[in-house]
Design an enzyme around this catalytic site. Structure first.
Site, mmCIF file in Angstrom:
data_model
loop_
_atom_site.group_PDB
_atom_site.id
_atom_site.type_symbol
_atom_site.label_atom_id
_atom_site.label_comp_id
_atom_site.label_asym_id
_atom_site.label_seq_id
_atom_site.Cartn_x
_atom_site.Cartn_y
_atom_site.Cartn_z
ATOM 1 N N LYS A 66 0.815 -1.223 0.000
ATOM 2 C CA LYS A 66 0.000 0.000 0.000
ATOM 3 C C LYS A 66 0.850 1.276 0.000
ATOM 4 O O LYS A 66 0.442 2.295 -0.547
ATOM 5 C CB LYS A 66 -0.933 0.024 1.213
ATOM 6 C CG LYS A 66 -2.079 -0.963 1.111
ATOM 7 C CD LYS A 66 -3.053 -0.808 2.261
ATOM 8 C CE LYS A 66 -4.113 -1.878 2.192
ATOM 9 N NZ LYS A 66 -5.189 -1.703 3.158
ATOM 10 N N ASN A 87 -4.975 2.118 -1.612
ATOM 11 C CA ASN A 87 -5.569 0.776 -1.732
ATOM 12 C C ASN A 87 -6.347 0.614 -3.031
ATOM 13 O O ASN A 87 -6.825 -0.478 -3.319
ATOM 14 C CB ASN A 87 -6.463 0.442 -0.522
ATOM 15 C CG ASN A 87 -7.850 1.047 -0.647
ATOM 16 O OD1 ASN A 87 -8.025 2.094 -1.263
ATOM 17 N ND2 ASN A 87 -8.840 0.387 -0.084
ATOM 18 N N ASP A 102 -9.997 2.832 2.376
ATOM 19 C CA ASP A 102 -10.086 2.066 3.628
ATOM 20 C C ASP A 102 -10.812 2.856 4.733
ATOM 21 O O ASP A 102 -11.782 2.372 5.315
ATOM 22 C CB ASP A 102 -8.681 1.688 4.138
ATOM 23 C CG ASP A 102 -8.074 0.534 3.335
ATOM 24 O OD1 ASP A 102 -8.831 -0.298 2.818
ATOM 25 O OD2 ASP A 102 -6.835 0.482 3.245
ATOM 26 N N GLY A 130 -0.688 0.995 10.170
ATOM 27 C CA GLY A 130 -1.157 1.434 8.857
ATOM 28 C C GLY A 130 -2.662 1.556 8.786
ATOM 29 O O GLY A 130 -3.192 2.521 8.230
ATOM 30 N N ARG A 152 0.155 0.350 21.900
ATOM 31 C CA ARG A 152 1.147 -0.327 22.748
ATOM 32 C C ARG A 152 2.477 0.426 22.734
ATOM 33 O O ARG A 152 3.088 0.631 23.778
ATOM 34 C CB ARG A 152 1.327 -1.766 22.231
ATOM 35 C CG ARG A 152 2.378 -2.547 22.941
ATOM 36 C CD ARG A 152 2.475 -3.936 22.379
ATOM 37 N NE ARG A 152 2.843 -3.954 20.953
ATOM 38 C CZ ARG A 152 3.017 -5.050 20.229
ATOM 39 N NH1 ARG A 152 2.838 -6.233 20.782
ATOM 40 N NH2 ARG A 152 3.350 -4.978 18.956
ATOM 41 N N PRO A 154 3.856 3.829 22.563
ATOM 42 C CA PRO A 154 3.250 5.167 22.674
ATOM 43 C C PRO A 154 3.769 6.161 21.636
ATOM 44 O O PRO A 154 3.018 7.027 21.178
ATOM 45 C CB PRO A 154 3.625 5.633 24.087
ATOM 46 C CG PRO A 154 4.272 4.486 24.764
ATOM 47 C CD PRO A 154 4.543 3.403 23.773
HETATM 48 P P1 ATR Z 1 -1.723 -2.611 10.161
HETATM 49 O O1 ATR Z 1 -1.297 -2.029 8.856
HETATM 50 O O2 ATR Z 1 -2.626 -3.811 10.025
HETATM 51 O O3 ATR Z 1 -2.272 -1.585 11.083
HETATM 52 P P2 ATR Z 1 0.766 -2.560 11.609
HETATM 53 O O4 ATR Z 1 1.157 -1.279 10.977
HETATM 54 O O5 ATR Z 1 1.801 -3.625 11.790
HETATM 55 O O6 ATR Z 1 -0.401 -3.264 10.794
HETATM 56 O O7 ATR Z 1 0.077 -2.247 13.016
HETATM 57 C C1 ATR Z 1 -0.376 -3.231 13.892
HETATM 58 C C2 ATR Z 1 -1.019 -2.561 15.103
HETATM 59 O O8 ATR Z 1 -1.411 -3.577 16.044
HETATM 60 C C3 ATR Z 1 -0.087 -1.622 15.856
HETATM 61 O O9 ATR Z 1 -0.851 -0.618 16.468
HETATM 62 C C4 ATR Z 1 0.517 -2.573 16.884
HETATM 63 O O10 ATR Z 1 1.050 -1.936 18.005
HETATM 64 P P3 ATR Z 1 2.625 -1.484 18.023
HETATM 65 O O11 ATR Z 1 2.685 -0.203 17.240
HETATM 66 O O12 ATR Z 1 2.944 -1.298 19.457
HETATM 67 O O13 ATR Z 1 3.382 -2.612 17.374
HETATM 68 C C5 ATR Z 1 -0.718 -3.340 17.275
HETATM 69 N N1 ATR Z 1 -0.404 -4.647 17.889
HETATM 70 C C6 ATR Z 1 0.031 -5.763 17.268
HETATM 71 N N2 ATR Z 1 0.174 -6.764 18.160
HETATM 72 C C7 ATR Z 1 -0.154 -6.254 19.376
HETATM 73 C C8 ATR Z 1 -0.229 -6.802 20.710
HETATM 74 N N3 ATR Z 1 0.095 -8.078 20.962
HETATM 75 N N4 ATR Z 1 -0.648 -5.983 21.704
HETATM 76 C C9 ATR Z 1 -0.994 -4.701 21.453
HETATM 77 N N5 ATR Z 1 -0.950 -4.130 20.210
HETATM 78 C C10 ATR Z 1 -0.543 -4.898 19.203
#
Ligand code: ATR
Length: 289
Positions: A66, A87, A102, A130, A152, A154
């Site tokens: 993307k 997208n 999206d 994303g 998670r 910050p």
């Molecule tokens: P996407 O494009 O699907 O949003 P991404 O950019 O990898 O994928 O983001 C995943 C999100 O899920 C993030 O907010 C991630 O938190 P972090 O920025 O701290 O990595 C969150 N996430 C994934 N696994 C997690 C977990 N076990 N607990 C809390 N947050 C989680």
């Protein structure tokens, strides 16, 4: 001559888009084929260039491309430019226009499937990846009164809040601690992968949604499983819920309308996606021997 659409991703075999876009195209009697175009990163430029051919109408773009497709396009809609991710690509006489449906897809799903108006509402967004990015920009563009972002990590929430705050909307945006207290919001949206099948977090919830204010709407963009722990907890607490499939369908409906000029047959798209998900669930339940 049959014209073409497709979804560009890697891997892309499990994408539901060919299923529900194909059903919509057939329903409307359009002579257009929608395919899955598995595209490793090394082939992305070639694949995108091929979209300029006259028989190709455009494409969807999914994980992991993307963001990487952006520099390969000729024009970007403002929302796609703001979030740096596309997208949907439309071939306009050899020029490729990138857009992002999206976030707008979620806003339309909230309106059509949950009767929820974003304008003037107070939103809690869980996650800052994303998916969250497209969503928070769309919520601000749709007139959310205020928005809190909890992640998670910050620093990502803070960066996203700062980015949206300077995007020229009237929404008040702040980063808040994770896990967040859901109390006091009209709508809580999970954009994290917590609860998703295959992540090892099935059965977990990104926040204790049972503490949300009465009447709040709980939204999960995860669609497998259909009922995540977050949604099950919300239902048990008497909250309204919106599962992940409507966002997927409405982002597709907006792309369909852009490509074809036809109103998307949303009911047909839901039906096709649901029966495919049920078929897959049945496959998993059947011993493979
Ligand atoms: P996407 O494009 O699907 O949003 P991404 O950019 O990898 O994928 O983001 C995943 C999100 O899920 C993030 O907010 C991630 O938190 P972090 O920025 O701290 O990595 C969150 N996430 C994934 N696994 C997690 C977990 N076990 N607990 C809390 N947050 C989680």
């Amino acid at each position: 001559m049959t014209r073409q659409l497709g979804v560009i991703g890697h891997p892309v075999a499990h994408s539901l888009s060919p299923v529900f876009q194909g059903a919509a195209l057939r329903h409307c009697g359009l002579d257009i084929r929608y395919e899955a175009w598995d595209t490793p990163h090394a082939d992305l430029r070639m694949r995108v260039d091929a979209l300029r051919e006259s028989g190709v109408i455009g494409a969807n773009v999914t994980i992991p491309h993307k963001e990487s497709v952006v520099p390969l396009l000729d024009e970007l809609e403002p929302q796609a430019r703001a979030i740096g991710a596309v997208n949907t690509i439309t071939n306009r006489d050899g020029r490729l226009e990138g857009s992002n449906t999206d976030g707008p897809g979620l806003v339309r799903a909230l309106d059509q499937e949950a009767g929820f108006a974003v304008s003037g509402s107070s939103m809690l967004v869980l996650g800052a990846g994303g998916a969250a990015r497209g969503i928070v920009h769309a919520l601000a563009a749709a007139g959310a009164r205020d928005m809190s972002i909890a992640n998670r990590s910050p620093a990502r929430a803070e960066a996203l809040a700062a980015e949206v705050a300077t995007a020229g909307h009237d929404t008040t945006v702040e980063a808040v601690a994770y896990p967040a207290s859901p109390s006091g919001f009209d709508c809580i949206i999970n954009t994290t992968s917590v609860g998703m099948l295959g992540t090892g977090t099935e059965g977990q919830s990104p926040c204790d949604v049972r503490l949300a204010s009465p009447g709040a709407l709980a939204v999960d963009i995860v669609y497998a499983p259909e009922v995540t722990r977050f949604l099950a907890d919300a239902t048990a607490a008497g909250l309204r819920t919106l599962p992940g499939l409507p966002m997927l369908i409405y982002q597709g409906a907006l792309a369909f309308e852009r490509w074809t000029g036809h109103e998307a047959p949303v009911g047909v798209m839901f039906e096709a996606a649901r029966s495919e998900l049920a078929r897959r669930a049945g496959e998993h339940a059947t011993p493979s021997s």
